[in-house]
Design a protein around this motif. Structure first.
Motif, PDB file in Angstrom:
ATOM      1  N   LEU A 181      82.656 128.171 -38.068  1.00  0.00           N
ATOM      2  CA  LEU A 181      82.672 126.741 -38.329  1.00  0.00           C
ATOM      3  C   LEU A 181      83.882 126.286 -39.492  1.00  0.00           C
ATOM      4  O   LEU A 181      84.416 125.606 -39.337  1.00  0.00           O
ATOM      5  CB  LEU A 181      81.289 126.113 -38.798  1.00  0.00           C
ATOM      6  N   ILE A 182      83.611 127.197 -40.814  1.00  0.00           N
ATOM      7  CA  ILE A 182      84.409 126.678 -41.723  1.00  0.00           C
ATOM      8  C   ILE A 182      85.732 127.154 -41.518  1.00  0.00           C
ATOM      9  O   ILE A 182      86.932 126.693 -41.917  1.00  0.00           O
ATOM     10  CB  ILE A 182      84.065 127.340 -43.211  1.00  0.00           C
ATOM     11  N   GLY A 183      86.090 128.251 -40.453  1.00  0.00           N
ATOM     12  CA  GLY A 183      87.152 128.769 -39.927  1.00  0.00           C
ATOM     13  C   GLY A 183      88.120 127.915 -38.851  1.00  0.00           C
ATOM     14  O   GLY A 183      89.113 128.368 -38.640  1.00  0.00           O
ATOM     15  N   ASP A 184      87.363 126.775 -38.424  1.00  0.00           N
ATOM     16  CA  ASP A 184      87.620 126.088 -37.458  1.00  0.00           C
ATOM     17  C   ASP A 184      87.927 126.957 -36.158  1.00  0.00           C
ATOM     18  O   ASP A 184      89.003 126.666 -35.502  1.00  0.00           O
ATOM     19  CB  ASP A 184      88.994 125.333 -37.813  1.00  0.00           C
TER      20      ASP A 184
ATOM     21  N   HIS B  69      93.243 129.127 -51.198  1.00  0.00           N
ATOM     22  CA  HIS B  69      93.297 129.290 -49.691  1.00  0.00           C
ATOM     23  C   HIS B  69      92.480 127.910 -49.290  1.00  0.00           C
ATOM     24  O   HIS B  69      91.147 128.087 -49.021  1.00  0.00           O
ATOM     25  CB  HIS B  69      92.926 130.399 -49.092  1.00  0.00           C
ATOM     26  N   PRO B  70      93.106 126.689 -48.829  1.00  0.00           N
ATOM     27  CA  PRO B  70      92.321 125.602 -48.385  1.00  0.00           C
ATOM     28  C   PRO B  70      91.958 125.878 -46.978  1.00  0.00           C
ATOM     29  O   PRO B  70      92.538 126.398 -45.992  1.00  0.00           O
ATOM     30  CB  PRO B  70      93.448 124.625 -48.340  1.00  0.00           C
ATOM     31  N   LEU B  71      90.596 125.234 -46.621  1.00  0.00           N
ATOM     32  CA  LEU B  71      89.963 125.344 -45.445  1.00  0.00           C
ATOM     33  C   LEU B  71      90.712 123.928 -44.921  1.00  0.00           C
ATOM     34  O   LEU B  71      91.139 123.229 -45.292  1.00  0.00           O
ATOM     35  CB  LEU B  71      88.521 125.204 -45.660  1.00  0.00           C
TER      36      LEU B  71
ATOM     37  N   GLU C 249      96.991 116.174 -48.560  1.00  0.00           N
ATOM     38  CA  GLU C 249      97.218 116.007 -50.022  1.00  0.00           C
ATOM     39  C   GLU C 249      96.237 117.167 -50.585  1.00  0.00           C
ATOM     40  O   GLU C 249      96.487 117.874 -51.536  1.00  0.00           O
ATOM     41  CB  GLU C 249      97.124 114.587 -50.488  1.00  0.00           C
ATOM     42  N   ARG C 250      94.858 117.187 -50.439  1.00  0.00           N
ATOM     43  CA  ARG C 250      94.162 118.071 -50.851  1.00  0.00           C
ATOM     44  C   ARG C 250      94.477 119.429 -50.597  1.00  0.00           C
ATOM     45  O   ARG C 250      94.567 120.258 -51.548  1.00  0.00           O
ATOM     46  CB  ARG C 250      92.639 117.799 -50.182  1.00  0.00           C
ATOM     47  N   GLN C 251      95.116 119.935 -49.269  1.00  0.00           N
ATOM     48  CA  GLN C 251      95.380 121.223 -49.181  1.00  0.00           C
ATOM     49  C   GLN C 251      96.666 121.551 -49.927  1.00  0.00           C
ATOM     50  O   GLN C 251      96.736 122.651 -50.361  1.00  0.00           O
ATOM     51  CB  GLN C 251      95.625 121.084 -47.623  1.00  0.00           C
TER      52      GLN C 251
ATOM     53  N   SER D  77      85.915 123.449 -50.427  1.00  0.00           N
ATOM     54  CA  SER D  77      87.140 123.126 -49.438  1.00  0.00           C
ATOM     55  C   SER D  77      88.017 124.393 -49.348  1.00  0.00           C
ATOM     56  O   SER D  77      89.095 124.238 -48.563  1.00  0.00           O
ATOM     57  CB  SER D  77      87.939 121.781 -49.985  1.00  0.00           C
ATOM     58  N   THR D  78      87.712 125.470 -50.198  1.00  0.00           N
ATOM     59  CA  THR D  78      88.721 126.679 -49.997  1.00  0.00           C
ATOM     60  C   THR D  78      87.682 127.666 -49.370  1.00  0.00           C
ATOM     61  O   THR D  78      86.670 127.699 -49.765  1.00  0.00           O
ATOM     62  CB  THR D  78      89.172 127.029 -51.368  1.00  0.00           C
ATOM     63  N   VAL D  79      88.686 128.636 -49.306  1.00  0.00           N
ATOM     64  CA  VAL D  79      87.873 130.171 -48.870  1.00  0.00           C
ATOM     65  C   VAL D  79      87.324 130.567 -50.368  1.00  0.00           C
ATOM     66  O   VAL D  79      86.038 131.056 -50.300  1.00  0.00           O
ATOM     67  CB  VAL D  79      88.896 131.184 -48.386  1.00  0.00           C
TER      68      VAL D  79
END
Length: 238
Positions: free
Chosen positions: A159-162, A59-61, A48-50, A93-95
Motif C-alpha cells: 500500500l505505501i509503495g503504491d 525517500h518520499p512516499l 512540494e512535500r516530496q 510520508s517517507t520510507v
C-alpha cells in the motif's frame, strides 16, 4: 433683522443631517472551489512535500499516510462510540518515517480482541461515512490468527509503495483482530466501478501470494451502513 436671519441660518445648519459618505462596493463572493481545483491543489502540495523531503536526503512516499487504532468495547455497536474510540497513532510520508513508526507498533499477535488497526491516506478517516469512502467498499480476507501478521505486513508495504493496481482508487487498509480469526480489508473509493474493483482484487491476490483456497469477499460501505455490519452479508466473492 440681520441677527434674526443669522440665528435662523445657524439653527438650520445645526439640524441638517451630515452628508452621507460614499459606500464601498460590496465584495463579490469568491467562486466555489471545484473538486478538480482541489485535486490540483492537493497534487501541487504533494509535489512540494516530496521535493522538500528529497532535498533533506529522505525517500518520499507517493502519499502521506496515517496509522489509526480502535479498541472496541465488546457488545457496543453505536456509531458514536466507534468514532470516539478511533485514535490517531502516527503519520508519515517517507520510507524512513514509516520504518520508525512501524517498528514501534505492537505486533498483531499481541493486540487484544476486538481491535482494529487502520492505515489510511492522509485526509481520509477510517469511517464508512467519510467523503472519500462513502461511495466505495472493501475487499475482505479472513486469516487464521497465527499467520495474519505476515499478510498484514505484506499488505502495508504494498500500500505505501503504491504497488497495487488502481492505487488512486484505494483509501486504506484495516486489520481487524477478532476472537477466532483476523480479517484484512482494503477500502476503495468507488464500489460501482466494476473494473477497478476486480482489478484491485487480482492485485491483492498477486502481491500477497494468496493460495487458491483463499476466498475474498467484497461489500459496499452503504450496505454496511444499512445492516450495521462490516463483514457479514457480503455481496461478491472471488
Amino acid at each position: 433683522m440681520e441677527s434674526a436671519e443669522k440665528k435662523e441660518l445657524e439653527v438650520k445648519t445645526s439640524s441638517s443631517p451630515p452628508p452621507s459618505l460614499p459606500q464601498a462596493p460590496a465584495a463579490s463572493p469568491s467562486p466555489p472551489t471545484s473538486a478538480a481545483d482541489r485535486d490540483v491543489d492537493s497534487e501541487t502540495e504533494e509535489r512540494e512535500r516530496q521535493a522538500r523531503e528529497l532535498k533533506a536526503g529522505l525517500h518520499p512516499l507517493k502519499h502521506k499516510f496515517v496509522f489509526w487504532y480502535t479498541r472496541r468495547t465488546p457488545g457496543v455497536r453505536t456509531q458514536t462510540s466507534y468514532e470516539d474510540n478511533i485514535k490517531k497513532i502516527v503519520e508519515f510520508s517517507t520510507v524512513e518515517g514509516f520504518w520508525v513508526s512501524y517498528c514501534h507498533l505492537a505486533r498483531p499477535s499481541t493486540l487484544p480482541s476486538p481491535t482494529d488497526l487502520h492505515l489510511f491516506k492522509e485526509g481520509i478517516r477510517p469511517l464508512w461515512e467519510d467523503s472519500a469512502n462513502c461511495n466505495g467498499g472493501k475487499w475482505i480476507i479472513r486469516f487464521k490468527k497465527i499467520i495474519s501478521g505476515r499478510f498484514w505486513e505484506d499488505l502495508v508495504l504494498a500500500l505505501i509503495g503504491d504497488q497495487l493496481d488502481y492505487g488512486e482508487n484505494i483509501c486504506g487498509a484495516v486489520l481487524s483482530i477478532r476472537f477466532s480469526e483476523d480479517i484484512l480489508s482494503v477500502w476503495n473509493r468507488n464500489a460501482s466501478d466494476h473494473q477497478a474493483v476486480m482489478a484491485l482484487r487480482d492485485s491483492i491476490k498477486r502481491h500477497l501470494k494468496l493460495p487458491p483456497s483463499y476466498v475474498m469477499e467484497y461489500k459496499p460501505h452503504d450496505a454496511s451502513l444499512r445492516d450495521h455490519s462490516s463483514y457479514r452479508n457480503t455481496w461478491l466473492r472471488g
